[in-house]
Design a protein around this motif. Structure first.
Motif, PDB file in Angstrom:
ATOM      1  N   ASP A  68      -2.645 -32.579  36.127  1.00  0.00           N
ATOM      2  CA  ASP A  68      -1.543 -33.233  35.170  1.00  0.00           C
ATOM      3  C   ASP A  68      -1.901 -34.678  34.893  1.00  0.00           C
ATOM      4  O   ASP A  68      -1.629 -35.015  33.553  1.00  0.00           O
ATOM      5  N   ILE A  69      -2.670 -35.198  35.399  1.00  0.00           N
ATOM      6  CA  ILE A  69      -3.311 -36.647  34.978  1.00  0.00           C
ATOM      7  C   ILE A  69      -4.319 -36.502  33.743  1.00  0.00           C
ATOM      8  O   ILE A  69      -4.280 -37.051  32.926  1.00  0.00           O
ATOM      9  N   GLY A  70      -5.204 -35.335  34.084  1.00  0.00           N
ATOM     10  CA  GLY A  70      -6.108 -34.987  33.041  1.00  0.00           C
ATOM     11  C   GLY A  70      -7.494 -35.633  32.963  1.00  0.00           C
ATOM     12  O   GLY A  70      -8.581 -35.259  32.448  1.00  0.00           O
ATOM     13  N   SER A  71      -7.532 -36.761  33.678  1.00  0.00           N
ATOM     14  CA  SER A  71      -9.040 -37.419  33.816  1.00  0.00           C
ATOM     15  C   SER A  71      -9.165 -37.661  35.310  1.00  0.00           C
ATOM     16  O   SER A  71      -8.124 -37.913  36.156  1.00  0.00           O
ATOM     17  N   PHE A  72     -10.343 -37.624  35.907  1.00  0.00           N
ATOM     18  CA  PHE A  72     -10.721 -37.739  37.214  1.00  0.00           C
ATOM     19  C   PHE A  72     -12.102 -38.069  37.522  1.00  0.00           C
ATOM     20  O   PHE A  72     -12.905 -38.122  36.600  1.00  0.00           O
ATOM     21  N   GLY A  73     -12.335 -38.592  38.612  1.00  0.00           N
ATOM     22  CA  GLY A  73     -13.771 -38.891  39.142  1.00  0.00           C
ATOM     23  C   GLY A  73     -14.102 -38.013  39.820  1.00  0.00           C
ATOM     24  O   GLY A  73     -13.533 -37.337  40.718  1.00  0.00           O
ATOM     25  N   VAL A  74     -15.583 -37.777  39.927  1.00  0.00           N
ATOM     26  CA  VAL A  74     -16.285 -37.034  40.876  1.00  0.00           C
ATOM     27  C   VAL A  74     -17.272 -37.976  41.534  1.00  0.00           C
ATOM     28  O   VAL A  74     -18.125 -38.603  41.039  1.00  0.00           O
ATOM     29  N   ASN A  75     -16.991 -38.301  42.896  1.00  0.00           N
ATOM     30  CA  ASN A  75     -17.634 -38.920  44.065  1.00  0.00           C
ATOM     31  C   ASN A  75     -18.790 -38.129  44.749  1.00  0.00           C
ATOM     32  O   ASN A  75     -18.264 -37.356  45.674  1.00  0.00           O
ATOM     33  N   VAL A  76     -20.009 -38.317  44.562  1.00  0.00           N
ATOM     34  CA  VAL A  76     -20.921 -37.556  45.402  1.00  0.00           C
ATOM     35  C   VAL A  76     -21.203 -38.396  46.613  1.00  0.00           C
ATOM     36  O   VAL A  76     -21.788 -39.619  46.604  1.00  0.00           O
ATOM     37  N   LEU A  77     -20.745 -37.798  47.652  1.00  0.00           N
ATOM     38  CA  LEU A  77     -20.655 -38.656  48.837  1.00  0.00           C
ATOM     39  C   LEU A  77     -22.523 -38.674  49.347  1.00  0.00           C
ATOM     40  O   LEU A  77     -23.037 -38.151  49.217  1.00  0.00           O
ATOM     41  N   SER A  78     -22.581 -39.944  50.084  1.00  0.00           N
ATOM     42  CA  SER A  78     -23.882 -40.543  50.831  1.00  0.00           C
ATOM     43  C   SER A  78     -23.944 -40.003  52.046  1.00  0.00           C
ATOM     44  O   SER A  78     -22.771 -39.385  52.717  1.00  0.00           O
ATOM     45  N   ALA A  79     -25.056 -39.889  52.684  1.00  0.00           N
ATOM     46  CA  ALA A  79     -25.297 -39.201  53.911  1.00  0.00           C
ATOM     47  C   ALA A  79     -24.463 -39.887  54.877  1.00  0.00           C
ATOM     48  O   ALA A  79     -24.074 -39.295  56.044  1.00  0.00           O
ATOM     49  N   ASP A  80     -23.997 -41.221  54.817  1.00  0.00           N
ATOM     50  CA  ASP A  80     -23.400 -42.073  55.932  1.00  0.00           C
ATOM     51  C   ASP A  80     -21.915 -41.782  55.662  1.00  0.00           C
ATOM     52  O   ASP A  80     -20.987 -42.607  56.294  1.00  0.00           O
ATOM     53  N   GLN A  81     -21.291 -40.947  54.690  1.00  0.00           N
ATOM     54  CA  GLN A  81     -19.746 -41.010  54.587  1.00  0.00           C
ATOM     55  C   GLN A  81     -19.415 -39.731  54.908  1.00  0.00           C
ATOM     56  O   GLN A  81     -18.141 -39.238  54.261  1.00  0.00           O
ATOM     57  N   GLN A  82     -19.644 -39.200  56.072  1.00  0.00           N
ATOM     58  CA  GLN A  82     -18.958 -38.025  56.782  1.00  0.00           C
ATOM     59  C   GLN A  82     -17.431 -38.394  57.226  1.00  0.00           C
ATOM     60  O   GLN A  82     -16.590 -37.529  56.761  1.00  0.00           O
ATOM     61  N   ASP A  83     -16.937 -39.809  57.441  1.00  0.00           N
ATOM     62  CA  ASP A  83     -15.796 -39.987  57.671  1.00  0.00           C
ATOM     63  C   ASP A  83     -15.000 -40.070  56.379  1.00  0.00           C
ATOM     64  O   ASP A  83     -13.704 -39.600  56.459  1.00  0.00           O
ATOM     65  N   VAL A  84     -15.417 -40.396  55.229  1.00  0.00           N
ATOM     66  CA  VAL A  84     -14.799 -40.277  53.892  1.00  0.00           C
ATOM     67  C   VAL A  84     -14.685 -38.814  53.625  1.00  0.00           C
ATOM     68  O   VAL A  84     -13.313 -38.542  53.106  1.00  0.00           O
ATOM     69  N   SER A  85     -15.469 -37.908  53.801  1.00  0.00           N
ATOM     70  CA  SER A  85     -15.229 -36.483  53.617  1.00  0.00           C
ATOM     71  C   SER A  85     -13.985 -35.939  54.537  1.00  0.00           C
ATOM     72  O   SER A  85     -13.246 -35.115  53.850  1.00  0.00           O
ATOM     73  N   ALA A  86     -14.026 -36.356  55.624  1.00  0.00           N
ATOM     74  CA  ALA A  86     -12.915 -35.808  56.603  1.00  0.00           C
ATOM     75  C   ALA A  86     -11.681 -36.389  56.124  1.00  0.00           C
ATOM     76  O   ALA A  86     -10.544 -35.741  56.286  1.00  0.00           O
ATOM     77  N   ALA A  87     -11.607 -37.751  55.891  1.00  0.00           N
ATOM     78  CA  ALA A  87     -10.252 -38.354  55.347  1.00  0.00           C
ATOM     79  C   ALA A  87      -9.828 -37.658  54.116  1.00  0.00           C
ATOM     80  O   ALA A  87      -8.440 -37.469  54.172  1.00  0.00           O
ATOM     81  N   PHE A  88     -10.488 -37.010  53.122  1.00  0.00           N
ATOM     82  CA  PHE A  88     -10.071 -36.845  51.954  1.00  0.00           C
ATOM     83  C   PHE A  88      -9.798 -35.128  52.209  1.00  0.00           C
ATOM     84  O   PHE A  88      -9.100 -34.684  51.193  1.00  0.00           O
ATOM     85  N   ALA A  89     -10.122 -34.515  53.124  1.00  0.00           N
ATOM     86  CA  ALA A  89      -9.925 -33.250  53.685  1.00  0.00           C
ATOM     87  C   ALA A  89      -8.482 -33.088  54.190  1.00  0.00           C
ATOM     88  O   ALA A  89      -8.062 -31.902  54.209  1.00  0.00           O
ATOM     89  N   ARG A  90      -7.998 -34.029  54.632  1.00  0.00           N
ATOM     90  CA  ARG A  90      -6.814 -33.837  55.452  1.00  0.00           C
ATOM     91  C   ARG A  90      -5.690 -33.775  54.217  1.00  0.00           C
ATOM     92  O   ARG A  90      -5.711 -34.283  53.040  1.00  0.00           O
TER      93      ARG A  90
END
Length: 160
Positions: A68-90
């Motif tokens: 609905d917003i229509g614009s978005f970012g794609v953030n390619v995670l770095s090797a040390d960002q497993q915690d970020v991946s897990a946080a956004f999967a919740r």
């Protein structure tokens, strides 16, 4: 000709888990604050025009907000960002809690520490079974060549 035997979803997941993929976080600036979700199904689609694709699950509660917003970012995670991946999967929690970010020139959230990011608008959507195939038109992008990507392979994280 005989009809093919249906493929069980568990077998499909197991076999396709042998394909290594990167992990991205799709983000947008919502009215009530930033929103986002982790996504493994991301790919470059076209150079002319510059298009990318990703496939959110139909059960995603974040994707309809971002659509609905229509614009978005794609953030390619770095090797040390497993915690970020897990946080956004919740589901449900404040996914941005403790995550540093800045707005792009167009206002989409760019997460700190990513190895690459893209600023996009929604180009189109297509039926993808239990997922939606979303296509984004890229308006801006950048990369940090000093960072290695976060890789997902056979059910666990690794590095490129």
């Amino acid at each position: 000709m005989q009809s093919p035997t249906p493929v069980a979803s568990t077998r499909m997941r197991d076999v396709l888990g042998h394909f290594a993929s990167g992990i991205v976080v799709i983000t947008a600036a919502g009215r009530g604050g930033p929103v986002g979700f982790t996504c493994q199904s991301f790919a470059s689609l076209s150079l002319e025009p510059p298009l990318v694709s990703f496939s959110p699950a139909r059960t995603s509660t974040s994707w309809p907000v971002i659509r609905d917003i229509g614009s978005f970012g794609v953030n390619v995670l770095s090797a040390d960002q497993q915690d970020v991946s897990a946080a956004f999967a919740r589901r449900g929690a404040d996914k941005f809690a403790g995550v540093s970010w800045r707005p792009s020139d167009n206002g989409v959230p760019v997460l700190d520490g990513v190895c690459a990011w893209l600023d996009c608008t929604l180009w189109n959507e297509y039926d993808g079974g239990d997922h939606t195939i979303a296509v984004g038109h890229v308006h801006d992008l950048a990369a940090d060549p000093t960072r290695e990507p976060l890789i997902y392979h056979r059910g666990s994280y690794g590095i490129g």
